[in-house]
Design an enzyme around this catalytic site. Structure first.
Site, short mmCIF file in Angstrom:
data_model
loop_
_atom_site.label_atom_id
_atom_site.label_comp_id
_atom_site.label_asym_id
_atom_site.label_seq_id
_atom_site.Cartn_x
_atom_site.Cartn_y
_atom_site.Cartn_z
N ILE A 1 0.73 -1.35 -0.18
CA ILE A 1 0.30 0.09 0.10
C ILE A 1 1.03 1.42 0.20
CG2 ILE A 1 -1.76 -1.10 0.76
CD1 ILE A 1 -1.29 -0.20 3.51
N CYS A 2 0.42 2.17 0.08
CA CYS A 2 0.70 3.61 -0.62
C CYS A 2 1.81 4.00 -0.08
CB CYS A 2 0.08 4.69 -0.67
SG CYS A 2 -0.03 6.25 -0.45
N PRO A 3 2.58 4.13 0.23
CA PRO A 3 3.43 4.74 -0.89
C PRO A 3 4.58 3.11 -1.69
CG PRO A 3 4.37 6.27 1.02
CD PRO A 3 3.70 4.97 2.03
#
Ligand code: SF4
Lengths: 77, 347
Positions: free
Chosen positions: A12-14
């Site tokens: 998941i981000c980033p």
């Protein structure tokens, strides 16, 4: 031009951006990279990252539930 | 010809570091940003996971800021190295498990290393004198400059005029008169400056830049350390602490119960590594067991899981339990009622 792929699924981000950044560092201008992701935030973040670094997003699509961002590397030097 | 001076900006994604970078850009300095990813950063994560947050912007704030400013942003993954900062902070913790002073020193050190590698001239941050209780007191700022070994190449554009002149100011690379003199906790000066620059749509996180300032999150992290008998964590641990309800009905195991479809999907990605349960006869959440549960305790876990599914009012719910080795069994249980779940179970 050479085509490459990067598996950034289940990150998941980033982190998808971090992995893209590392991969692009090893590539040459004109190379294409397909990044496979599951976090929908990648749809905003990878294009934003490409914009600020001067790379080109060729296409974003969905394939079998994965988000795929295809980009073309542009390097100045 | 004068040399084009270059600054590396620590970009958190918040307004202050955005303003700091803009002030320096306006002085004709070449600016590039670095964003330090510790694993505890708030941006994006909860949005990425929770279904109900889907409609909110899912963008990464630091990237958004860089895009607005038209500067490059380099994200530096420090997940491993950061463990030492969090586990052994020399200057201790803030109100929760936030080791802010050590953390700032560490982040500036990372920026300093980046500056050295890329032959940049100085570092800028969005720090404001007196803004945060522990790490931004005036007498604390030199500690950050010293411990990061950035020394006088560290410039805080928002507060520069109330601080000792740094190398970029003394050498005339930047005009000190055009730097800020903001102090204190009020956000007014920053908001006014944002208006002047025409910034809108920036993020203003209430607590701080990371989950470690959050008391619920810190409680879960402390619980994890206590139950494991040692202060240690892996990346997956700290991600899981951001997701679901965490209930510890017995000291030897904890249940992580998804709260919506987004969390169900996210936890599913971990299901091979944990004994997990889901209701088979009714729609309901996925629950992971962190720790070891005996046979009887598995039944208790199943009753708790059933409590959070749509069969909570049914007399019997079938719950499928899958062990880490793939072994499966189905338990028929009566869901616990709300008052059968003591508050103390919630971590
Ligand atoms: S709030 Fe978190 S990221 Fe920010 S300085 Fe404190 S510990 Fe570091």
């Amino acid at each position: 031009m050479t085509g490459f792929t990067l598996d950034a699924r289940n990150l998941i981000c980033p982190l998808p951006v971090v992995r893209t950044q590392e991969k692009v560092e090893q590539l040459d201008s004109g190379d294409e990279l397909e990044v496979f992701c599951t976090d929908p935030a990648a749809l905003h973040d990878i294009p934003a990252w490409c914009r600020i670094h001067g790379h080109q997003v060729v296409e974003t699509s969905e394939r079998r539930g994965d988000i795929v961002v295809r980009l073309r590397v542009h390097k100045l030097d | 010809m004068t040399t084009q001076r270059k600054a590396v900006a620590l970009i958190s994604g918040g307004l202050d570091s955005m303003l700091a970078a803009k002030i320096i850009l306006n002085q004709g300095i070449h600016v590039e940003g670095v964003n330090i990813f510790t694993g505890f950063c708030v941006a994006g994560h909860t949005h990425a996971i929770r279904a109900r947050d889907r409609n909110k912007s899912m963008r990464n704030h630091a990237l958004w800021v860089a895009d607005q400013l038209g500067i490059k942003l380099h994200i530096i993954d420090v997940i491993e190295e950061y463990k030492q900062v969090l586990l052994n902070p020399k200057h201790g913790y803030g109100a929760n498990l936030n080791p802010c002073l050590d953390c700032k020193g560490f982040m500036v050190r990372k920026a300093r290393e980046w500056m050295d590698q890329h032959r940049f001239d100085f570092i800028i941050t969005g720090e404001v004198v007196g803004q945060r209780p522990k790490s931004q007191l005036k007498h604390k700022l030199p500690i950050i400059a010293r411990e990061s070994e950035a020394f006088d190449r560290l410039l805080r554009p928002l507060s520069a005029q109330v601080l000792e002149p740094t190398l970029p100011e003394r050498a005339g690379w930047v005009d000190r008169e055009k730097l800020g003199r903001i102090t204190g906790r009020s956000r007014k000066a920053q908001m006014a400056m944002a208006d002047r620059f025409g910034f809108s749509g920036y993020s203003q996180p209430a607590g701080g830049c990371c989950f470690l300032t959050d008391s619920n999150y810190s409680a879960k992290l402390r619980d994890l350390w206590r139950m494991r008998g040692e202060r240690r964590y892996e990346f997956d641990d700290i991600m899981l602490l951001k997701v679901g309800r965490h209930l510890r009905p017995r000291p030897n195991f904890k249940l992580i119960v998804a709260r919506d479809a987004g969390e169900n999907r996210f936890l599913h990605g971990f299901s091979k590594r944990f004994t997990h349960l889901y209701t088979d006869s009714h729609p309901g959440p996925l629950a992971l067991i962190d720790g070891h549960a005996s046979r009887d305790e598995l039944e208790l876990a199943a009753r708790i899981t059933a409590r959070f599914g749509q069969g909570r009012a049914a007399s019997q719910v079938r719950v499928k339990v899958t062990q880490r080795d793939g072994h499966q069994q189905v338990l028929s249980v009566t869901p616990l009622s709300q008052d059968q779940i003591p508050k103390e179970w919630y971590v």
